[in-house]
Design a protein around this motif. Sequence first.
Motif, PDB file in Angstrom:
ATOM      1  N   VAL A 237      15.615  13.724 -10.343  1.00 21.97           N
ATOM      2  CA  VAL A 237      15.717  12.277 -10.085  1.00 21.97           C
ATOM      3  C   VAL A 237      16.233  12.032  -8.669  1.00 21.97           C
ATOM      4  O   VAL A 237      15.691  11.203  -7.926  1.00 21.97           O
ATOM      5  CB  VAL A 237      16.640  11.599 -11.120  1.00 21.97           C
ATOM      6  N   THR A 238      17.264  12.786  -8.275  1.00 21.62           N
ATOM      7  CA  THR A 238      17.805  12.631  -6.922  1.00 21.62           C
ATOM      8  C   THR A 238      16.723  12.892  -5.882  1.00 21.62           C
ATOM      9  O   THR A 238      16.522  12.120  -4.945  1.00 21.62           O
ATOM     10  CB  THR A 238      18.964  13.617  -6.695  1.00 21.62           C
ATOM     11  N   LYS A 239      15.997  14.006  -6.076  1.00 17.84           N
ATOM     12  CA  LYS A 239      14.985  14.365  -5.089  1.00 17.84           C
ATOM     13  C   LYS A 239      13.853  13.351  -5.046  1.00 17.84           C
ATOM     14  O   LYS A 239      13.344  13.029  -3.977  1.00 17.84           O
ATOM     15  CB  LYS A 239      14.431  15.759  -5.401  1.00 17.84           C
ATOM     16  N   MET A 240      13.499  12.813  -6.240  1.00 18.13           N
ATOM     17  CA  MET A 240      12.409  11.835  -6.251  1.00 18.13           C
ATOM     18  C   MET A 240      12.792  10.572  -5.493  1.00 18.13           C
ATOM     19  O   MET A 240      11.953   9.980  -4.806  1.00 18.13           O
ATOM     20  CB  MET A 240      12.028  11.482  -7.698  1.00 18.13           C
ATOM     21  N   THR A 241      14.063  10.161  -5.613  1.00 13.16           N
ATOM     22  CA  THR A 241      14.499   8.963  -4.894  1.00 13.16           C
ATOM     23  C   THR A 241      14.373   9.174  -3.388  1.00 13.16           C
ATOM     24  O   THR A 241      13.843   8.331  -2.663  1.00 13.16           O
ATOM     25  CB  THR A 241      15.961   8.642  -5.243  1.00 13.16           C
TER      26      THR A 241
ATOM     27  N   VAL B 288       0.839  -1.206   0.000  1.00  8.07           N
ATOM     28  CA  VAL B 288       0.000   0.000   0.000  1.00  8.07           C
ATOM     29  C   VAL B 288       0.877   1.260   0.000  1.00  8.07           C
ATOM     30  O   VAL B 288       0.650   2.195  -0.769  1.00  8.07           O
ATOM     31  CB  VAL B 288      -0.939   0.003   1.229  1.00  8.07           C
ATOM     32  N   SER B 289       1.911   1.278   0.855  1.00  9.23           N
ATOM     33  CA  SER B 289       2.771   2.460   0.959  1.00  9.23           C
ATOM     34  C   SER B 289       3.482   2.758  -0.344  1.00  9.23           C
ATOM     35  O   SER B 289       3.587   3.912  -0.762  1.00  9.23           O
ATOM     36  CB  SER B 289       3.843   2.251   2.034  1.00  9.23           C
ATOM     37  N   LEU B 290       4.002   1.716  -1.004  1.00 11.25           N
ATOM     38  CA  LEU B 290       4.749   1.929  -2.245  1.00 11.25           C
ATOM     39  C   LEU B 290       3.833   2.469  -3.333  1.00 11.25           C
ATOM     40  O   LEU B 290       4.208   3.380  -4.074  1.00 11.25           O
ATOM     41  CB  LEU B 290       5.408   0.620  -2.704  1.00 11.25           C
ATOM     42  N   ILE B 291       2.623   1.916  -3.429  1.00 11.52           N
ATOM     43  CA  ILE B 291       1.683   2.404  -4.448  1.00 11.52           C
ATOM     44  C   ILE B 291       1.365   3.872  -4.166  1.00 11.52           C
ATOM     45  O   ILE B 291       1.398   4.718  -5.064  1.00 11.52           O
ATOM     46  CB  ILE B 291       0.389   1.559  -4.444  1.00 11.52           C
ATOM     47  N   LEU B 292       1.092   4.171  -2.897  1.00 10.16           N
ATOM     48  CA  LEU B 292       0.754   5.553  -2.536  1.00 10.16           C
ATOM     49  C   LEU B 292       1.896   6.499  -2.913  1.00 10.16           C
ATOM     50  O   LEU B 292       1.682   7.534  -3.538  1.00 10.16           O
ATOM     51  CB  LEU B 292       0.474   5.637  -1.034  1.00 10.16           C
ATOM     52  N   ALA B 293       3.130   6.120  -2.559  1.00  6.92           N
ATOM     53  CA  ALA B 293       4.264   6.995  -2.852  1.00  6.92           C
ATOM     54  C   ALA B 293       4.419   7.196  -4.352  1.00  6.92           C
ATOM     55  O   ALA B 293       4.650   8.315  -4.828  1.00  6.92           O
ATOM     56  CB  ALA B 293       5.545   6.406  -2.255  1.00  6.92           C
ATOM     57  N   ALA B 294       4.274   6.118  -5.128  1.00  3.24           N
ATOM     58  CA  ALA B 294       4.431   6.225  -6.576  1.00  3.24           C
ATOM     59  C   ALA B 294       3.372   7.155  -7.156  1.00  3.24           C
ATOM     60  O   ALA B 294       3.690   8.058  -7.941  1.00  3.24           O
ATOM     61  CB  ALA B 294       4.340   4.840  -7.219  1.00  3.24           C
ATOM     62  N   VAL B 295       2.118   6.980  -6.755  1.00  6.52           N
ATOM     63  CA  VAL B 295       1.046   7.816  -7.306  1.00  6.52           C
ATOM     64  C   VAL B 295       1.271   9.283  -6.937  1.00  6.52           C
ATOM     65  O   VAL B 295       1.174  10.173  -7.785  1.00  6.52           O
ATOM     66  CB  VAL B 295      -0.336   7.338  -6.803  1.00  6.52           C
ATOM     67  N   VAL B 296       1.619   9.536  -5.663  1.00  9.03           N
ATOM     68  CA  VAL B 296       1.829  10.923  -5.226  1.00  9.03           C
ATOM     69  C   VAL B 296       2.912  11.588  -6.073  1.00  9.03           C
ATOM     70  O   VAL B 296       2.741  12.699  -6.565  1.00  9.03           O
ATOM     71  CB  VAL B 296       2.213  10.966  -3.731  1.00  9.03           C
ATOM     72  N   LEU B 297       4.034  10.881  -6.261  1.00  8.15           N
ATOM     73  CA  LEU B 297       5.128  11.509  -7.006  1.00  8.15           C
ATOM     74  C   LEU B 297       4.783  11.678  -8.478  1.00  8.15           C
ATOM     75  O   LEU B 297       5.121  12.690  -9.091  1.00  8.15           O
ATOM     76  CB  LEU B 297       6.414  10.700  -6.837  1.00  8.15           C
ATOM     77  N   ILE B 298       4.076  10.700  -9.055  1.00  6.47           N
ATOM     78  CA  ILE B 298       3.720  10.796 -10.474  1.00  6.47           C
ATOM     79  C   ILE B 298       2.824  12.013 -10.716  1.00  6.47           C
ATOM     80  O   ILE B 298       2.896  12.667 -11.756  1.00  6.47           O
ATOM     81  CB  ILE B 298       3.018   9.498 -10.948  1.00  6.47           C
ATOM     82  N   ILE B 299       1.986  12.351  -9.742  1.00 10.53           N
ATOM     83  CA  ILE B 299       1.121  13.523  -9.921  1.00 10.53           C
ATOM     84  C   ILE B 299       1.832  14.813  -9.505  1.00 10.53           C
ATOM     85  O   ILE B 299       1.796  15.817 -10.207  1.00 10.53           O
ATOM     86  CB  ILE B 299      -0.190  13.379  -9.110  1.00 10.53           C
ATOM     87  N   ALA B 300       2.507  14.780  -8.348  1.00 11.68           N
ATOM     88  CA  ALA B 300       3.046  16.022  -7.784  1.00 11.68           C
ATOM     89  C   ALA B 300       4.243  16.550  -8.578  1.00 11.68           C
ATOM     90  O   ALA B 300       4.376  17.759  -8.765  1.00 11.68           O
ATOM     91  CB  ALA B 300       3.447  15.800  -6.319  1.00 11.68           C
ATOM     92  N   VAL B 301       5.112  15.660  -9.059  1.00 11.58           N
ATOM     93  CA  VAL B 301       6.339  16.128  -9.699  1.00 11.58           C
ATOM     94  C   VAL B 301       6.072  16.921 -10.985  1.00 11.58           C
ATOM     95  O   VAL B 301       6.562  18.039 -11.116  1.00 11.58           O
ATOM     96  CB  VAL B 301       7.321  14.955  -9.934  1.00 11.58           C
ATOM     97  N   PRO B 302       5.266  16.390 -11.940  1.00  4.80           N
ATOM     98  CA  PRO B 302       5.018  17.195 -13.146  1.00  4.80           C
ATOM     99  C   PRO B 302       4.385  18.554 -12.833  1.00  4.80           C
ATOM    100  O   PRO B 302       4.768  19.564 -13.426  1.00  4.80           O
ATOM    101  CB  PRO B 302       4.053  16.327 -13.958  1.00  4.80           C
ATOM    102  N   ILE B 303       3.455  18.601 -11.885  1.00  2.00           N
ATOM    103  CA  ILE B 303       2.818  19.879 -11.537  1.00  2.00           C
ATOM    104  C   ILE B 303       3.877  20.849 -11.006  1.00  2.00           C
ATOM    105  O   ILE B 303       4.015  21.976 -11.477  1.00  2.00           O
ATOM    106  CB  ILE B 303       1.716  19.667 -10.467  1.00  2.00           C
ATOM    107  N   GLY B 304       4.644  20.389 -10.028  1.00  2.00           N
ATOM    108  CA  GLY B 304       5.659  21.248  -9.426  1.00  2.00           C
ATOM    109  C   GLY B 304       6.690  21.705 -10.445  1.00  2.00           C
ATOM    110  O   GLY B 304       7.077  22.876 -10.468  1.00  2.00           O
TER     111      GLY B 304
END
Lengths: 341, 277
Positions: B199-203, B79-95
Motif C-alpha cells: 500500500v505504501t509503495k502504491m501511494t 488522463v494522468s490519473l486514469i493512466l496511473a490507476a490502470v497501470v497499477l491495477i495491472i502491474a501490482v498483482p502481476i509483480g
Amino acid sequence: MPALVRILAKRLATSLVVLIGVSILIFAIARIIPGDPARIALGPNATADAVAVLRDKLHLNDSIVVQYGYFVSDLFHGDLGISLYTNRPVTRDIADFLPATLELVFVSGLMMVLLGIPLGVLSARYRGTWIDHTIRLVTLLGVSAPSFVWAVILMLLLAYFVPLFPVAGRLSDGSGFQPITGFLLFDTLARGNLHAFADALWHVILPAFALALSGIGQAARLVRSNMVETYNKPYIEMAEAYGFSARRIARRYAFRPSLIPSLTIIGLDFAAMLGNAFLVESVYAWPGLSKYGVAVILRKDLNAIVGTVLIISAMFLIVNIIVDLLVSVVNPRIRLSERPA
Amino acid sequence: MKKTLLILTRNPLSLLGLILVTIIVLAAVFADFITPFPEHVGAVVDFTNFNQPPHWPNIFGTDLVGRDLFTRVVYAYRVSLILAAVVLIIAVPIGVAIGLAAGYLGGWTEYVLMRITDIFLSIPPLVLAMSIMGLLEPTLTNGMIAVTAMWWPWYTRLVYSITRSEREEGYVLAAEVIGASKLHIMFREILPNCVPSIVTKMTLDFGFVILIASSLSFLGLGVQPPTPDLGSMVADGAKYLPDSWWLTVFPGLAILIAVFGFNLIGDALREILGGDQ
C-alpha cells in the motif's frame, strides 16, 4: 580465492546472463511489432523489389531464432548493423553521441554523491529540528518532478531571468576547440586549454544539476533514513555515555554503517540517470544520445534501437558492478570475511 | 484504515498531501463543471486570443492556438490519473504474484523468476518504456502497456524480499505442518503481511507513474494531440522560452504538485505502516 575476486567473478557471471536476457527481450520486442521494418525504412514510395532486397539483407525472411543468431554473431564482431536513419554503422553513431551523454551523467552523478550524501547526514544529525524539516521538504520537492521540468525551470531562472549560465550546447560558439575523445572536460585538460575547460564546465553545470536534482533528493532521503535507524542502536548510546563528541559519533559510529545500504540504491539511481539524460538533453540541445535515440525510435530503425538499448543496459550493469565492488570494499564484514585465521 | 487516515490528518505535511491529492482528484472528476472552457480540450482554434499571458478568464494564459491552458491542465490531470490507476491495477498483482512464487517456492523457480526480473530492472526504466512505446503506436493504451511492462518488477522485488524472511516464520511452518496447500500459504498466510508495504509503495508510485508517463509524452512518445497531456504541453512550450513562459511553467508545476502530494502521503504512510525498504 580472495573475497573480492570471488564477488567480482560471481557478479560478472550474473550480469552476463542478464545481458543476454536483455538482448533477447529487446530483440523480441523489436521483431514482433506490426508493420514491415524494411517498408518503413524505405518509405511508401519504394518499389516492392527494393523492399524485398532490403528484407533479404536484414534477414527478415528467416525465423526469429535464426535472426537472433545472426544478430549475436555480428555482435561478437563488434557489429550492431547499419542504422537505417543515418546509413552508418550503429556502433559509429553510438560512439559519436555517447561521450556527451556520459559526460553529463558523470557530472550529475558526482553532484548527487557530493550534495546528496552530506545533506542526508546533516538531516539525520539534526533530526527533528528545523534544519531536518527544511532538508526533507526540499529533497522531497527534488524527487517530485521529472528532470525535464527542473531543466525548464532552471533554464528560465538561471539562464534567462538571471543570465548566469548558457542556454544550450557544450561550448560557446566560435571556440573552435577540436575534441579528441568527445569527453570535453577531459579533452580540454589534455590539450592544456584551461579556457576551453572552464567554458565546457560552465556549459555542463545547469543541465547536470537539472538531471541530478532527483538523485540528490533520493540519496539524501536514503542516507537520512538509514542513519536515523543507526542512531537508535544501543552502541550509539554507549558512545554518548563515553562522552564522545556529537561530531565524532556522527562520523565514526552513525555514518559508516549507514553508508553501505545507501550505496546500492545510489548506484541504481545513477544508472537511472542514463535514461533521464534523454529528457534533459532535449531541453538544453545537448548533442548526446537523446536526439539520436528518439529519432531512431520514431523511425522504427530496428538496428539502432536494439543497439542503443543494449549499450545503455551494458553501462547500467557496469555501474552496478562497480557499486557492488565499492560496497564490498567499504563493508568490513565482506572485506575481512576470508582473511586467513 | 480509519485510524491511519486520522493520523494522516494530524501531521501538517501529510495533511497538505491529502489536501493536494483531494483537490486534484476532485478537479479531474468534475473537470466538465469547474473549467471555464471545457470545449478547449479538443482541437479548438481561437486565433483572436492565442499565446496570451495569464489574464482573466484565462488564469494560466492561452496556448499557441488560443485554447485555455487552465482547462487543458485540469483535463490532463484526468488522463494522468486514469493512466496511473490502470497501470497499477495491472502491474501490482502481476509483480506480487511473481514475488510470492519466487520467494516461497525457492529453487529453480526462484532463480528463473528473479533473473527475469533482473533483466527488466537492468534496462533503465525510461529507456525500456521508450522502446516499447516507439515500436508500438503512441496511444494512451500503448502508453499504459509500456509503463506496466516496466513497473511490475519493483513489486516482485519488494514482495520477494518480504516473503523470503516470512518463509521461516512460525505461522508459515505451522500452516505447512497441518497440510495447507502452497497456494493457501502464499496468498492467505504470507500475502497479508506484505500488504502494508504494498500500500505504501502504491501511494508513492501513483505519483511516479504520472511522472514517467509525462516524461514519455515529453519526448513525443505518449498521448497524442489533441488529448491534453502535461508532458507534451511542456515540450511544445519549451520552444517558446523565455517569452511564453506560461506554456511550460504551469503544466510543469502541475506535474510537480501532483507527484509531491502523493509523495507526502506515501512518506507518512511509510512511517505509520512501515515497509517499503
